[in-house]
Scaffold this active site. Structure first.
Site, mmCIF file in Angstrom:
data_model
loop_
_atom_site.group_PDB
_atom_site.id
_atom_site.type_symbol
_atom_site.label_atom_id
_atom_site.label_comp_id
_atom_site.label_asym_id
_atom_site.label_seq_id
_atom_site.Cartn_x
_atom_site.Cartn_y
_atom_site.Cartn_z
ATOM 1 N N THR A 101 0.748 -1.209 -0.029
ATOM 2 C CA THR A 101 0.073 -0.183 0.168
ATOM 3 C C THR A 101 0.852 1.135 0.098
ATOM 4 O O THR A 101 1.747 1.183 0.567
ATOM 5 C CB THR A 101 -0.913 -0.089 1.465
ATOM 6 O OG1 THR A 101 -1.717 -1.052 1.096
ATOM 7 C CG2 THR A 101 -1.810 1.152 1.537
ATOM 8 N N ASP B 124 8.237 3.509 5.060
ATOM 9 C CA ASP B 124 8.901 4.991 5.621
ATOM 10 C C ASP B 124 10.112 5.193 5.983
ATOM 11 O O ASP B 124 10.807 6.169 5.741
ATOM 12 C CB ASP B 124 7.770 5.256 6.725
ATOM 13 C CG ASP B 124 6.246 5.174 6.408
ATOM 14 O OD1 ASP B 124 5.951 5.623 5.258
ATOM 15 O OD2 ASP B 124 5.635 4.392 7.356
ATOM 16 N N GLU C 216 -0.495 -5.272 6.251
ATOM 17 C CA GLU C 216 1.044 -5.385 5.514
ATOM 18 C C GLU C 216 1.858 -6.579 6.261
ATOM 19 O O GLU C 216 2.666 -7.457 5.578
ATOM 20 C CB GLU C 216 1.464 -4.190 5.305
ATOM 21 C CG GLU C 216 0.959 -3.231 4.593
ATOM 22 C CD GLU C 216 1.432 -1.936 4.358
ATOM 23 O OE1 GLU C 216 1.261 -1.142 3.383
ATOM 24 O OE2 GLU C 216 1.983 -1.320 5.611
HETATM 25 C C1 5RP Z 1 1.625 2.032 4.155
HETATM 26 C C2 5RP Z 1 2.859 1.974 4.177
HETATM 27 C C3 5RP Z 1 3.605 2.462 3.205
HETATM 28 O O1 5RP Z 1 4.221 1.290 2.137
HETATM 29 C C4 5RP Z 1 4.533 3.533 3.548
HETATM 30 O O2 5RP Z 1 3.667 4.511 4.060
HETATM 31 C C5 5RP Z 1 5.241 4.082 2.177
HETATM 32 O O3 5RP Z 1 4.475 4.824 1.499
HETATM 33 P P1 5RP Z 1 4.910 5.744 0.133
HETATM 34 O O4 5RP Z 1 5.232 4.734 -0.834
HETATM 35 O O5 5RP Z 1 3.196 6.117 -0.102
HETATM 36 O O6 5RP Z 1 5.759 6.681 0.687
HETATM 37 O O7 5RP Z 1 3.522 1.357 5.136
HETATM 38 O O8 5RP Z 1 0.899 1.421 5.364
#
Ligand code: 5RP
Length: 226
Positions: free
Chosen positions: A29, A87, A106
């Site tokens: 996600t 993140d 996840e």
């Molecule tokens: C969602 C997540 C995402 O993979 C993470 O926040 C990274 O998101 P992005 O690719 O939009 O920076 O852990 O729960």
């Protein structure tokens, strides 16, 4: 000039190259995972035969849109390969996830997977995880109690405003002053009644594709099989 989005796409395309015919693929996600879902959709349109499970309703909508067959994860015990964003990711392949709020699903999908790969642009690569907020999914019934316990632990907890997860739970974003022992923090969180999951991924990530100015490097967890 190479943009962050170009790097997200480059990392996603490199990871999607690992997908082989007849695999059951876990789809993460977030914005980087969305690049992977689109890249996988292109390979499916070109003849690749795979099926997928998703970690959020949003990823399910996108996957179906690009022609990927999506199964209900509730019926699935084992996934071949999961591709997801993060993140923060460090050289130990420790990651913080959950800014997008999907960390509980996840983690379940990652745990069921023979291999989980993180995809990220350069901004996510850190020396040691800990600067990013650590999201925690909490049963609404336990919200006030969990806030009190987390505050007592110095986690600077903040309830994510006007937000519910796909399971209709709360997210509390925490910021620990220092995350010197992530395993101790993970164990401490797991022991608090009402906490359903958190964004510390310490054992799940086998490898990461990280793109910096268009160049993708692969980070492999020591001892992980490719
Ligand atoms: C969602 C997540 C995402 O993979 C993470 O926040 C990274 O998101 P992005 O690719 O939009 O920076 O852990 O729960």
């Amino acid at each position: 000039m190479v943009s962050i989005d170009d790097d997200k796409r480059a990392a996603a395309v490199a990871a999607v190259a690992e997908v082989q015919d007849r695999m059951l693929v876990g789809l993460g996600t977030g914005s980087t995972a969305a690049f992977a879902i689109r890249a996988l959709g292109e390979r499916v349109a070109a003849g690749l035969q795979i099926r997928a499970v998703v970690t959020s309703d949003a990823s399910g909508v996108l996957a179906r849109d690009v022609g990927i067959e999506v199964l209900d994860f509730a019926d699935i015990a084992r996934v071949d390969l999961t591709i997801d964003g993060a993140d923060e990711i460090d050289s130990r392949c420790f990651a913080i996830k959950g800014a997008g709020g999907a960390m509980l699903r996840e983690k379940v999908v990652a745990a069921s997977s023979a291999r989980m790969i993180v995809i990220a642009d350069r901004s996510k690569r850190v020396e040691q995880i800990g600067a990013a907020k650590l999201p925690i999914e909490v049963l609404p019934f336990a919200g006030s109690y969990v806030m009190r316990v987390l505050a007592g632990l110095g986690a600077a907890p903040e309830i994510r405003c006007n937000y519910r997860t796909d399971q209709d739970n709360l997210v509390i974003d925490c910021h620990f002053h220092a995350l010197e022992d992530p395993r101790a923090t993970a164990a401490m969180l797991a022991a608090i009644p009402g906490i359903l999951g958190h964004g510390l991924f310490l054992d799940e990530v086998a490898a990461a594709y990280i793109a910096t100015d268009g160049i993708v490097t692969r980070l492999e967890r020591a001892g992980a099989s490719a």
